[in-house]
Design an enzyme around this catalytic site. Structure first.
Site: not given
Ligand code: NCD
Length: 446
Positions: A54-55, A83, A105, A133
């Site tokens: 999703r993100t 590397k 991320r 997040h």
């Molecule tokens: C979340 C995350 O990556 O922290 N997912 C997301 O971005 N919607 C929640 C999760 O992974 O449980």
């Protein structure tokens, strides 16, 4: 870097900023394909060192819908990270003409703070380990605002893994600031971390109090529920005073999955309670919307998908307009003038090779190169600092003055005289002495 706006923590946005973003997101949502001139000619880079569906996809979709372009390193294990390239170097390179904004991320806590420190373009934290997040929180708050028309005064239950869920940490800070009533119903063993509680207490005046959540049914049956209450007078809308702090009306139930990829060897937990139609028939949940950042495992049964209270897929779809608004704002391509929540606090440095941050998941410990520990001063008396990356409280028993080169016990009155910009934090006295600091004549150090 001066003037650049990053989104590392949800605290980088003021409440007014968030409301502006929501209004802009709502406008974008009414015509998703109608804004293709907004970011024409600009490029975002997705740097993903951890799995995402999703993100990353909603960020990329958002940028494409704004008419911009995207370069995507969806799996950094096939990049030069394999590397041995440092995160700082990768960010310097990507921000040097490759892209106008970085979406990052990373599995280490504080990675986005490091990236923001070295980047010459805005950095958005798309999840840094178990830390924060913030853009998921924008989606969550926006969804609450759309569904309930407000955030202030809502009664929100946070359930599941409150310890390692970064979505929970960013969300809880924002809920506290918006003045929502929060009930934590953690899965046993996965309670909120101390550093999160401390921040709630110190920065938002929110105090946890034991709550009787038995009326919520099975989900709370083995949980030590806590009500996060603002200090001073507060609305007890959630509770009937006669029975104490009893949870008897809920506006939203926010579930999370066990974040098993972050579990340590001691984290053996029982299976999560499953929310299903029967569990949602508990009286206090009658009008509660069911939220989840997704992905779900078994904590929400498929039989709830058609229940009108279930809004987790709406949360996910709203990720696109919300991220469109954020990208347009940080790229200076819409009228939003984000003001920020608080002045950026100064970071305090320690000599090369010393790191009072003992969090082994902090980027200041996981990155071997191109990073200097950095700190934020949380309080002068008693003297207390938090890691500038992962936000954990530092156990620094000694502080030095970078000009006099004297070292003092952190709780000694003499330590209070050091100017903030001269403070140097040490885990122990030996570290200070090893770096040429001396105990001032006549001082007694423990
Ligand atoms: C979340 C995350 O990556 O922290 N997912 C997301 O971005 N919607 C929640 C999760 O992974 O449980």
């Amino acid at each position: 870097m001066g003037g650049l706006r990053h989104l590392v923590s949800i605290d980088d946005l003021s409440l007014a900023d968030m409301q502006l973003l929501f209004a802009q997101a709502k406008q974008f949502s009414e015509q998703l394909a109608g804004s293709a001139d907004t970011c024409r000619g600009m490029i975002t880079a997705s740097l993903f060192y951890e799995a995402s569906t999703r993100t990353r996809l909603s960020f990329e979709s958002a940028m494409l819908r704004l008419g911009g372009g995207v370069i995507s390193a969806a799996d950094m294990s096939v990049s030069s990270a394999s590397k041995g390239e440092s995160l700082a170097d990768t960010v310097r390179v990507v921000s040097g003409g490759y892209a106008d904004l970085i979406v990052l991320r990373h599995p280490s806590e504080g990675a986005a703070a490091l990236a923001a420190q070295v980047s010459s373009v805005p950095v958005i934290n798309a999840g840094d380990g178990a830390h924060e997040h913030p853009t998921q929180t924008l989606c969550d708050l926006y969804t609450l605002w759309i569904e309930k028309g407000k955030i202030e005064g809502l009664d929100v239950v946070l359930a599941g893994d409150l310890r390692y869920s970064r979505t929970i940490h960013s969300f809880i800070y924002a809920l506290a600031r918006f003045g929502a009533n929060i009930v934590c119903v953690p899965h046993p063993g996965l309670e909120l971390p101390d550093y999160v509680l401390q921040r709630l207490r110190e920065e938002y005046g929110a105090e946890p109090v034991r709550a009787d959540a038995s009326r919520l049914g099975e989900i709370a049956s083995s949980s030590d529920a806590a009500y996060i209450t603002p200090k001073g007078p507060h609305q007890l809308s959630l509770f009937t005073e006669a029975s104490g702090l009893t949870v008897d009306r809920v506006d939203a139930l926010y579930m999370t999955r066990p974040q098993t990829e972050r579990f340590g060897s001691g984290d053996q937990v029982a299976p999560f309670v499953q929310m299903n139609t029967k569990a949602m028939s508990a009286e206090p949940l009658k009008h509660a919307v069911v939220m989840h950042p997704l992905p779900r495992r078994d904590e929400i049964s498929a039989d709830l998908d058609s229940d009108p209270r279930s809004i987790y897929f709406k949360q996910a779809s709203r990720g696109v307009p919300v991220r469109m608004a954020l990208l347009a704002a940080l790229l200076g391509r819409c009228e939003l003038r984000l003001e920020g929540a608080r002045a950026v606090q100064q970071s305090y440095r320690v000599p090369e090779g010393e790191n009072p941050c003992t969090n082994e998941r902090c980027i200041s410990n996981t990155e071997k190169r191109h990073i200097q520990p950095a700190f934020r001063l949380a309080s002068r008396i008693p003297l207390r600092a938090n890691c500038g990356y992962c936000s954990r409280v530092l156990r620094s028993a000694f502080v030095g003055c970078s000009t006099s080169r004297h070292v003092h016990a952190a709780d000694a009155p003499s330590a209070r005289k050091i100017r903030p910009e001269h403070l140097v934090f040490f885990g122990d006295l030996a570290a200070a002495l090893a770096h040429g600091f001396t105990v001032p004549r006549g001082a007694v150090v423990p």
